[in-house]
Design an enzyme around this catalytic site. Structure first.
Site, mmCIF file in Angstrom:
data_model
loop_
_atom_site.group_PDB
_atom_site.id
_atom_site.type_symbol
_atom_site.label_atom_id
_atom_site.label_comp_id
_atom_site.label_asym_id
_atom_site.label_seq_id
_atom_site.Cartn_x
_atom_site.Cartn_y
_atom_site.Cartn_z
ATOM 1 N N CYS B 127 0.801 -1.220 0.000
ATOM 2 C CA CYS B 127 0.000 0.000 0.000
ATOM 3 C C CYS B 127 0.837 1.274 0.000
ATOM 4 C CB CYS B 127 -0.961 -0.010 1.184
ATOM 5 S SG CYS B 127 -2.105 -1.403 1.080
ATOM 6 N N HIS B 255 -1.499 8.350 6.567
ATOM 7 C CA HIS B 255 -1.940 7.080 5.982
ATOM 8 C C HIS B 255 -3.331 6.760 6.537
ATOM 9 C CE1 HIS B 255 -1.443 3.317 3.913
ATOM 10 N NE2 HIS B 255 -1.490 2.591 5.005
ATOM 11 N N HIS B 290 -9.669 2.738 1.643
ATOM 12 C CA HIS B 290 -8.251 2.444 1.494
ATOM 13 C C HIS B 290 -8.053 1.974 0.060
ATOM 14 C CE1 HIS B 290 -4.254 1.195 1.961
ATOM 15 N NE2 HIS B 290 -4.295 0.621 3.141
#
Lengths: 254, 361
Positions: B127, B255, B290
């Protein structure tokens, strides 16, 4: 701006015929049919509970790194990173995980291995290597391009050392999968190189460029074997690379 | 004037639409998250409003129209377009001709964009893929190996990804609530992002990629380090690369996944980095979900737009502070004056990446 040369400080290889380091060659035992059968005790002196449960990609990259670092100088963890080149990414783990999904019991353990970067994780965790990571996932010359990426990280000043792993690993049942897009897997193998700023290593540089169809192209492992042989015999000079879709040049020595 | 890495051209598509619409929606407090089930799993998710963007070729053709790059192409993603693998293993007719192999996807993007790229490379570091691709691009540009680098990222909702995260008990049933006291997991999302970075003298108003850095927690395959030390080191590497101190950062794009461990870890990293003077922070994952490896690039582009406005959008889903450290997260827009943003990303395998962007005066 000129940069101090990056050096190769160590190397190791897991090859179909056995294991290779600067100390010499060790053939596989009679019951080991392939590189994938490597045992923890052959590369690592300390216990590792999950070694046998790792996917073939994770196990071979970890084993190659262990063999390399057995005789390597101690590393500065925060300033040491890892680069890995692998032809098909995490394809075998991807297939196994999707099979578990279709079978109704998705496996969280396999899911954690379904990223190309998972082959780096085990090395980083075990040796506490906290520097930058690079992952190259392409069918041809992946290891050489990963070697180039590792050298670039050191030249950028973001790490003092990099472990570069060139990996060919795929589960036997996936070797003929139509998902391989027409590529033909070579036998499983893993090369690991420790790159750094020295002292005591062999100055090294590498450049890789894509190319169209090239006559007389060789599989990548031919050039990696040549690199290892030169390091073992302490020969310097240039190795011209013509891998499928890639031209390149490795130079050992000043 | 020295040459710098400039964000020359960029576009994206998210669960809230094209980038301009996404930005406006974020500032209005909109959330692109829908209630589940998603592929039979009872979780919230964030899907494209136009599902044609799930096709790699379509997304590349729409976002990269007019691309004239001649340097390298970096394709950044966690899994990219994985439909062929899903169909093949499930025994279904193939719904796509796009290979699940990342290099083949990179080649596909290069063909669609039609530009004469010198090379195409996939960047798959979980990610954090987009941020690591930006770091690699900067290295190529500042090394003199290229005059421009094109980045393209795509990660889509898939049974593979949603089921995998669900098997790890990582998904929120109701939707991600970054840094909130009641947060209970992440929300899977999808996005496509495109950017061209070039190296030249900066002009007023340019968005400069001032620095980038990355690290590994070396702690656990899927869980972040509890101390936040790895993320802090990635951020410090980016600040050092940008030649700025923490006091010179105007805002932070976190994040902020909405999981208990990530947000707690990230808060520790921010406190260790900034001390008592943490600048305004935002997470967009409560609004967009996400969006995985490509999302790391999308969120840098969103940060660029925030930089132009000198404002962060609300952190959708946040209401009650839920981390030990006093992080300036807000359910309202926040202004800031210093023209720089630190963008943070983290991923499986312990990978952390940070990018510093600033607006040229």
């Amino acid at each position: 701006m000129s940069h101090p040369p990056v050096q190769i400080l160590g190397f190791a290889a897991l090859l179909p015929e056995g294991m290779l380091t600067a100390a010499g060659h060790s053939p596989w035992e009679a019951d080991q049919q392939s590189v994938a059968d490597v045992r923890r005790g052959q590369v690592l002196d300390k216990p590792h509970l999950n070694f046998g449960k790792l996917t073939v990609s994770d196990r071979l990259s970890f084993a190659a790194a262990c063999l390399l670092l057995r005789s390597a100088p101690s590393l500065d963890g925060p300033r040491t990173g890892i680069a890995i080149g692998m032809p098909w990414g995490s394809l075998s783990a991807d297939i196994r995980f999707m099979e578990s999904v279709v079978g109704g019991f998705p496996s969280p353990a396999i899911f954690s291995a379904t990223l190309p970067s998972s082959a780096i994780a085990e090395i980083a965790i075990y040796y506490k290597l906290q520097g930058p990571n690079r992952v190259v996932s392409q069918p041809y010359a992946s290891g050489l391009v990963a070697l180039e990426a590792a050298e670039r990280v050191i030249r950028s000043g973001k790490a003092d050392a990099m472990i570069a792993v060139a990996l060919t690993a795929i589960e036997p049942q996936d070797r003929t999968s139509p998902l391989l897009a027409g590529t033909t897997p070579r036998p499983d193998a893993a090369f690991a190189f420790l790159l750094g700023k020295g002292p005591g290593g062999t100055p090294f540089s590498i450049t890789m460029q894509p190319a169209g169809h090239a006559e007389n192209s060789q599989p990548e492992d031919v050039y990696l074997r040549s690199l290892v042989e030169r390091l073992q015999s302490r020969r310097t000079g240039a190795i011209a690379v013509t891998a499928r879709g890639w031209f390149g040049k490795l130079v050992l020595g000043e | 004037m020295p040459s710098q890495v400039i964000l020359e051209h960029y576009a994206a598509f998210s669960p809230l639409g094209a980038l301009p619409q996404t930005i406006d929606a974020l500032f209005s407090g909109a959330r692109g998250i829908a209630a589940g089930p998603c592929f039979g799993v009872p979780v919230a998710f964030a899907a494209f409003p136009d599902e044609r963007f799930r096709d790699l070729r379509f997304a590349a053709s729409r976002l990269g129209a007019g691309a004239q790059g001649s340097g390298p192409l970096l394709f950044c993603c966690a899994k990219g377009d994985i439909r062929m693998l899903e169909d093949h293993v499930a025994g279904r007719p193939l719904s796509t001709t796009v290979s699940p192999l990342l290099d083949e996807q990179a080649r596909c993007v290069a063909e669609v964009l039609g530009a004469g790229f010198s090379r195409q490379t996939s960047v798959s570091t979980a990610c954090a893929s987009g941020a690591v691709a930006v770091e690699m691009a900067c290295e190529m540009l500042l090394d003199g190996d290229a005059q421009n680098v094109t980045l393209f990222g795509l990660d889509t909702l898939s049974q593979f990804v949603v089921t995998g995260f669900h098997a790890l008990n990582a998904l929120s049933p109701q939707g991600a609530r970054p840094f909130d006291a009641t947060r209970d997991g992440l929300t899977p999302g999808e996005c496509a992002a495109f950017a061209v970075l070039t190296v030249r003298e900066a002009r007023p108003g340019d968005i400069i990629i001032a620095g980038a850095g990355s690290s590994n927690d070396a702690n656990h395959r899927t869980g972040p380090s509890r101390t936040g030390d790895g993320l802090r080191r990635a951020a410090e590497a980016a600040l050092q690369d940008a030649r700025v101190s923490p006091e010179e950062i105007g805002a932070v794009k976190c994040h902020g996944t909405g999981t208990a461990y990530n947000d707690a870890m990230e808060a520790k990293a921010l406190a260790a980095l900034f001390g008592s003077r943490i600048p305004p922070c935002v997470s967009v994952k409560g609004a967009l979900g996400h969006t995985s490896g490509a999302g790391s690039l999308l969120e840098i582009l969103i940060a660029a737009e925030c930089l132009r406005r000198r404002a962060l959008p609300p952190t959708a889903g946040f209401q009650i502070p839920g981390v030990e450290e006093a992080i300036p997260i807000s359910a309202q827009p926040q202004g800031f004056s210093t023209p720089s943003i630190l963008c943070l990303s983290a991923g499986f395998g312990g990978i952390n990446a940070a990018v510093v962007i600033r607006e040229a005066a």
